[in-house]
Scaffold this motif. Structure first.
Motif, PDB file in Angstrom:
ATOM      1  N   VAL A 262       0.839  -1.206   0.000  1.00 51.93           N
ATOM      2  CA  VAL A 262       0.000   0.000   0.000  1.00 51.93           C
ATOM      3  C   VAL A 262       0.876   1.260   0.000  1.00 51.93           C
ATOM      4  O   VAL A 262       0.536   2.276  -0.607  1.00 51.93           O
ATOM      5  CB  VAL A 262      -0.939   0.002   1.231  1.00 51.93           C
ATOM      6  N   PHE A 263       2.038   1.168   0.650  1.00 45.96           N
ATOM      7  CA  PHE A 263       2.894   2.340   0.821  1.00 45.96           C
ATOM      8  C   PHE A 263       4.146   2.291  -0.063  1.00 45.96           C
ATOM      9  O   PHE A 263       5.057   3.107   0.115  1.00 45.96           O
ATOM     10  CB  PHE A 263       3.317   2.456   2.293  1.00 45.96           C
ATOM     11  N   ASP A 264       4.192   1.371  -1.016  1.00 49.82           N
ATOM     12  CA  ASP A 264       5.391   1.201  -1.833  1.00 49.82           C
ATOM     13  C   ASP A 264       5.818   2.491  -2.520  1.00 49.82           C
ATOM     14  O   ASP A 264       6.990   2.875  -2.480  1.00 49.82           O
ATOM     15  CB  ASP A 264       5.173   0.111  -2.886  1.00 49.82           C
ATOM     16  N   ARG A 265       4.879   3.162  -3.188  1.00 49.93           N
ATOM     17  CA  ARG A 265       5.249   4.339  -3.982  1.00 49.93           C
ATOM     18  C   ARG A 265       5.682   5.497  -3.095  1.00 49.93           C
ATOM     19  O   ARG A 265       6.679   6.174  -3.382  1.00 49.93           O
ATOM     20  CB  ARG A 265       4.077   4.756  -4.880  1.00 49.93           C
ATOM     21  N   SER A 266       4.939   5.749  -2.015  1.00 52.20           N
ATOM     22  CA  SER A 266       5.319   6.861  -1.134  1.00 52.20           C
ATOM     23  C   SER A 266       6.637   6.551  -0.426  1.00 52.20           C
ATOM     24  O   SER A 266       7.488   7.435  -0.253  1.00 52.20           O
ATOM     25  CB  SER A 266       4.207   7.162  -0.124  1.00 52.20           C
ATOM     26  N   ASN A 267       6.839   5.295  -0.038  1.00 55.98           N
ATOM     27  CA  ASN A 267       8.110   4.920   0.573  1.00 55.98           C
ATOM     28  C   ASN A 267       9.272   5.069  -0.408  1.00 55.98           C
ATOM     29  O   ASN A 267      10.381   5.461  -0.032  1.00 55.98           O
ATOM     30  CB  ASN A 267       8.051   3.478   1.087  1.00 55.98           C
ATOM     31  N   MET A 268       9.015   4.760  -1.683  1.00 50.67           N
ATOM     32  CA  MET A 268      10.049   4.906  -2.707  1.00 50.67           C
ATOM     33  C   MET A 268      10.467   6.370  -2.842  1.00 50.67           C
ATOM     34  O   MET A 268      11.659   6.683  -2.960  1.00 50.67           O
ATOM     35  CB  MET A 268       9.556   4.388  -4.056  1.00 50.67           C
ATOM     36  N   ARG A 269       9.497   7.274  -2.786  1.00 52.00           N
ATOM     37  CA  ARG A 269       9.831   8.700  -2.895  1.00 52.00           C
ATOM     38  C   ARG A 269      10.660   9.173  -1.696  1.00 52.00           C
ATOM     39  O   ARG A 269      11.565   9.998  -1.840  1.00 52.00           O
ATOM     40  CB  ARG A 269       8.553   9.520  -3.062  1.00 52.00           C
ATOM     41  N   ILE A 270      10.348   8.655  -0.511  1.00 49.65           N
ATOM     42  CA  ILE A 270      11.159   8.976   0.668  1.00 49.65           C
ATOM     43  C   ILE A 270      12.573   8.450   0.488  1.00 49.65           C
ATOM     44  O   ILE A 270      13.559   9.137   0.775  1.00 49.65           O
ATOM     45  CB  ILE A 270      10.523   8.376   1.941  1.00 49.65           C
TER      46      ILE A 270
END
Length: 315
Positions: A262-270
């Motif tokens: 669920v958080f893959d994309r936002s975690n990738m940006r971090i």
């Protein structure tokens, strides 16, 4: 002077960090680093400052914000320290609160360090804590807990809010990834602080088996709760339910993977912005590395736990 703010997240080793800094208060002060005694409330965290800024139901802290800020500033002034560390996972976004401007104006440099951990691991750790806390009447499922906290688990949104609100003060933002063995050293390295040898782990979670026992014996505990000895029951379960996992509990491997995806994309940006890489966490969906007990066997074991508690013995 430099101010370092550590606003969490919860369940990312915050208690260990706070206990560490409080334990070495005097040694750090000799190194020009202050972990203020002012603003602390509950354990070793600066929850008093956080609650004065943003009160929470059920946490009784009544000192006004101006008083707490005055006490912190007075301690900073008398200490002669060049670096000040403030840590509370209850922290609101201090940069959105005008009263904090006078605190920030006392420093030449401000940093914010976020400690992060795979979201599924935070969820499991939070679930265990809520079951372990004898003062709470908690009986939600872990998936309900996930849905209730999905926005809080979105690191990127919160970090962006801190970043955007702090534009006038230009703080340096960093992230440190949770590690049971290396968190303190990693945090000290990012914060550019000396590090002292420290072994204590102040907030041990129940084992998977103890967690399952606490969750799945909820319907069996009425008599225990009526006797007002829930705390003793929790201690009994934690002592007698060690070393064995429950298949698919509290989350199956697929459920862990789904929550983290669920958080893959936002975690990738971090990861890209703060670590210079593509992936924030690796290997987040893990199999049990110890013995597994199937559910039918466990149901019998859970009932034995209650019976042995009533008898004052062991299952």
């Amino acid at each position: 002077m430099r101010l370092l703010l550590h606003p969490g997240w919860s369940k990312t080793g915050t208690s260990a960090l706070q206990t560490y800094f409080a334990t070495f208060y005097d040694r750090y002060l000799k190194e020009g680093v202050l972990y203020p005694k002012a603003g602390r409330f509950i354990d070793n965290a600066h929850h008093g400052l956080a609650l004065a800024a943003a009160p929470r139901a059920g946490l009784d802290f009544s000192s006004p914000l101006d008083q707490v800020l005055n006490e912190i500033l007075a301690e900073v002034s008398s200490s002669g320290a060049q670096t000040v560390v403030i840590s509370s996972e209850l922290s609101p976004n201090y940069f959105e609160i005008p009263a904090f401007d006078r605190l920030f104006d006392a420093f030449d440099e401000i940093g914010v360090i976020f400690t992060l951990r795979p979201q599924s691991e935070i969820l499991v750790s939070l679930y265990k804590q809520l079951l372990k806390d004898a003062s709470l009447d908690f009986n939600s499922s872990i998936l309900d807990l996930f849905l209730e906290n999905i926005r809080w688990l979105d690191f990127e949104t919160s970090i962006s809010q801190w970043k955007n609100a702090a534009v006038l003060h230009r703080p340096k933002l960093d992230v440190v990834l949770y590690s049971a063995d290396a968190l303190i050293k990693e945090f000290a390295s990012v914060a550019q602080l000396p590090v002292f040898e420290f072994q204590q782990r102040p907030n041990t979670s129940p084992s998977d088996l103890a967690t399952a026992a606490l969750a799945k014996t909820f319907d069996f505990r009425n008599s225990v709760e009526r006797l007002g000895i829930r705390e003793q029951f929790v201690a009994h379960v934690m002592e007698n339910a060690k070393g064995v996992g429950i298949e698919g509990f509290p989350l199956t491997r697929d459920e862990r993977a789904f929550i983290d995806r669920v958080f893959d994309r936002s975690n990738m940006r971090i990861a890209r912005e703060y670590l210079g890489r593509e992936v924030l966490f690796e290997g987040t969906a893990r199999d049990h590395d110890h013995a597994i007990m199937n559910d039918a066997t466990f149901q019998a074991f859970a009932r034995l736990l209650v019976q042995s508690f009533d008898a004052g013995g062991q299952p």
